[in-house]
Design an enzyme around this catalytic site. Structure first.
Site, short mmCIF file in Angstrom:
data_model
loop_
_atom_site.label_atom_id
_atom_site.label_comp_id
_atom_site.label_asym_id
_atom_site.label_seq_id
_atom_site.Cartn_x
_atom_site.Cartn_y
_atom_site.Cartn_z
N CYS A 83 6.00 0.12 7.57
CA CYS A 83 5.64 1.27 6.75
C CYS A 83 6.81 1.62 5.84
CB CYS A 83 5.31 2.45 7.67
SG CYS A 83 4.76 3.90 6.78
N LEU A 84 6.50 1.91 4.58
CA LEU A 84 7.54 2.29 3.63
C LEU A 84 8.23 3.59 4.06
CD1 LEU A 84 5.61 1.46 0.35
CD2 LEU A 84 7.74 0.37 1.08
N GLY A 136 0.83 -1.18 0.00
CA GLY A 136 0.00 0.00 0.00
C GLY A 136 0.88 1.24 0.00
N HIS A 186 -2.67 7.53 7.01
CA HIS A 186 -1.67 8.45 6.42
C HIS A 186 -2.33 9.75 5.94
CE1 HIS A 186 2.13 6.37 6.52
NE2 HIS A 186 1.66 5.28 5.95
N GLN A 202 2.93 9.93 1.34
CA GLN A 202 4.21 9.21 1.36
C GLN A 202 5.07 9.51 0.14
OE1 GLN A 202 2.23 5.24 2.32
NE2 GLN A 202 4.14 5.06 3.46
N HIS A 249 -4.47 1.31 7.39
CA HIS A 249 -3.11 1.87 7.53
C HIS A 249 -2.95 3.08 6.58
CE1 HIS A 249 1.43 1.31 7.95
NE2 HIS A 249 1.33 2.10 6.90
N GLU A 250 -3.41 2.91 5.33
CA GLU A 250 -3.27 3.99 4.34
C GLU A 250 -4.17 5.17 4.67
OE1 GLU A 250 -0.79 3.83 2.63
OE2 GLU A 250 -0.46 1.70 2.87
ZN ZN Z 1 2.65 3.46 5.99
#
Ligand code: ZN
Length: 175
Positions: A87-88, A43, A133, A48, A129-130
């Protein structure tokens, strides 16, 4: 696209609605899908990649990539589950997070078409999760203060040593 790392203020900002879902917006979503795959994530939310717009993309396992413009969770289960998240934007860090097990989400796709999706399991989790953000919330914000501090300290040490994100691919998913 370049993925923004924790500490950058764009990750703490509140994303703004996408007013028009046109070819340019669809191209942004396509570029984000490519960036998500390159980062081996499941995701990726627009903040991000430094863009404070209400948009994220998700692709779980063999499922098709899904695009969510202006998403909203309209229903969530009382039942919760605990699962390890990463998380990226916080490479190499993983922690168990408790969230509702199932959700119903409403959004618009890359063609500007509204849809409603019932999700459970990993898909439900990554969508939540997204969505976080888009409100400037990171998965570590769901942890106790003590645990969050401990994790961030470990992450800072790791960053200082220059351990690359890909060197710690173990643990949960990245999104
Ligand atoms: Zn994340």
């Amino acid at each position: 696209m370049e993925i923004v790392i924790y500490g950058n203020e764009v990750l703490a900002g509140e994303a703004q609605p996408v007013r028009v879902i046109d070819a340019k917006a669809a191209k942004l979503a396509a570029d984000m899908i490519e960036t998500m795959r390159a980062g081996k994530g499941i995701g990726l939310a627009a903040p991000q990649v430094g863009i404070l717009k209400r948009l994220f993309v998700v692709q779980v396992a063999d499922d098709i990539p899904r695009v969510f413009f202006n998403p909203k969770i309209v229903q969530e289960s009382e039942e919760t589950t605990k699962y390890e998240e990463g998380c990226l934007s916080l490479p190499g860090i993983y922690a168990d997070v408790v969230r509702p097990a199932a959700i119903r989400v409403h959004a618009w796709n890359e063609k500007g078409k509204p849809f409603t999706l019932d999700a459970e399991g990993l898909l439900a989790r990554v969508i939540q999760h997204e969505l976080d953000h888009l409100y400037g919330v990171m998965f570590i914000d769901h942890l106790s203060e003590l645990k969050r501090k401990r994790i961030l300290k470990a992450w800072e040490e790791k960053s200082r040593r220059g351990t690359s994100a890909s060197a710690s691919l173990g643990g949960g998913f990245r999104a």
